[in-house]
Design an enzyme around this catalytic site. Structure first.
Site, PDB file in Angstrom:
ATOM      1  N   GLU A 191       1.935 -14.434   4.392  1.00  0.00           N
ATOM      2  CA  GLU A 191       1.549 -15.400   5.423  1.00  0.00           C
ATOM      3  C   GLU A 191       0.231 -15.002   6.074  1.00  0.00           C
ATOM      4  OE1 GLU A 191       6.136 -14.980   5.697  1.00  0.00           O
ATOM      5  OE2 GLU A 191       4.428 -13.742   5.092  1.00  0.00           O
ATOM      6  N   ASN A 240       0.854  -1.168   0.000  1.00  0.00           N
ATOM      7  CA  ASN A 240       0.000   0.000   0.000  1.00  0.00           C
ATOM      8  C   ASN A 240       0.897   1.227   0.000  1.00  0.00           C
ATOM      9  OD1 ASN A 240      -1.710   2.155   1.483  1.00  0.00           O
ATOM     10  ND2 ASN A 240      -3.170   0.554   0.960  1.00  0.00           N
ATOM     11  N   ALA A 241       0.455   2.301  -0.650  1.00  0.00           N
ATOM     12  CA  ALA A 241       1.240   3.531  -0.667  1.00  0.00           C
ATOM     13  C   ALA A 241       1.504   4.032   0.755  1.00  0.00           C
ATOM     14  CB  ALA A 241       0.545   4.611  -1.489  1.00  0.00           C
TER      15      ALA A 241
END
Length: 137
Positions: free
Chosen positions: A60, A50-51
């Site tokens: 996981e 994500n930015a």
């Protein structure tokens, strides 16, 4: 001796396959995971970045969240693969997250060439804090 003899090759294949779904435009570090439930079902996960870096989720945890959201709570093993030809291990938050579901989880660290190393979660997270610590005050 491994509890997943005969299933290791499939877990390796599925972790390498899951890595192809990685969304990692910032780090270019693709990771895939394949989580084996007690009854033999496999859930794949990949890392999703994500930015806002803190909003990223590891492969996981993605696999665990998918499995838990489908009602699974008992797990035997997880295989984790990346693009590098070296053995990577789960990060600290993933180790703590996995500990919620059992210290005896077998973890397979998969190289790009399909070779692997194996460990048990309790060896990677000694003296872990877990659900049992919230009981018996």
């Amino acid at each position: 001796m491994s509890a997943v003899i005969g299933q290791v090759e499939d877990l390796i294949s599925q972790s390498l396959e899951a890595r192809n779904n990685s969304y990692s435009p910032y780090s270019q570090f693709r990771v895939g995971a394949a989580l084996l439930t007690m009854d033999g079902r496999v859930f794949q996960g990949c890392n999703v970045e994500n930015a806002s870096y803190g909003g990223a989720i590891c492969a996981e945890r993605t696999a665990f969240v998918k499995a838990v959201s489908e009602g699974y709570r008992r797990f035997v093993a997880i295989a984790v693969a990346c693009d590098y030809n070296r053995f990577i291990t789960p990060c600290g938050i993933c180790r703590q997250f996995m500990n919620e579901f059992g210290k005896k989880l077998e973890i397979f660290f998969v190289n790009d060439d399909r070779t692997y190393r194996q460990a048990v979660l309790e060896d990677l997270l000694p003296y872990a804090f877990g659900p049992e610590d919230l009981h018996d005050k």
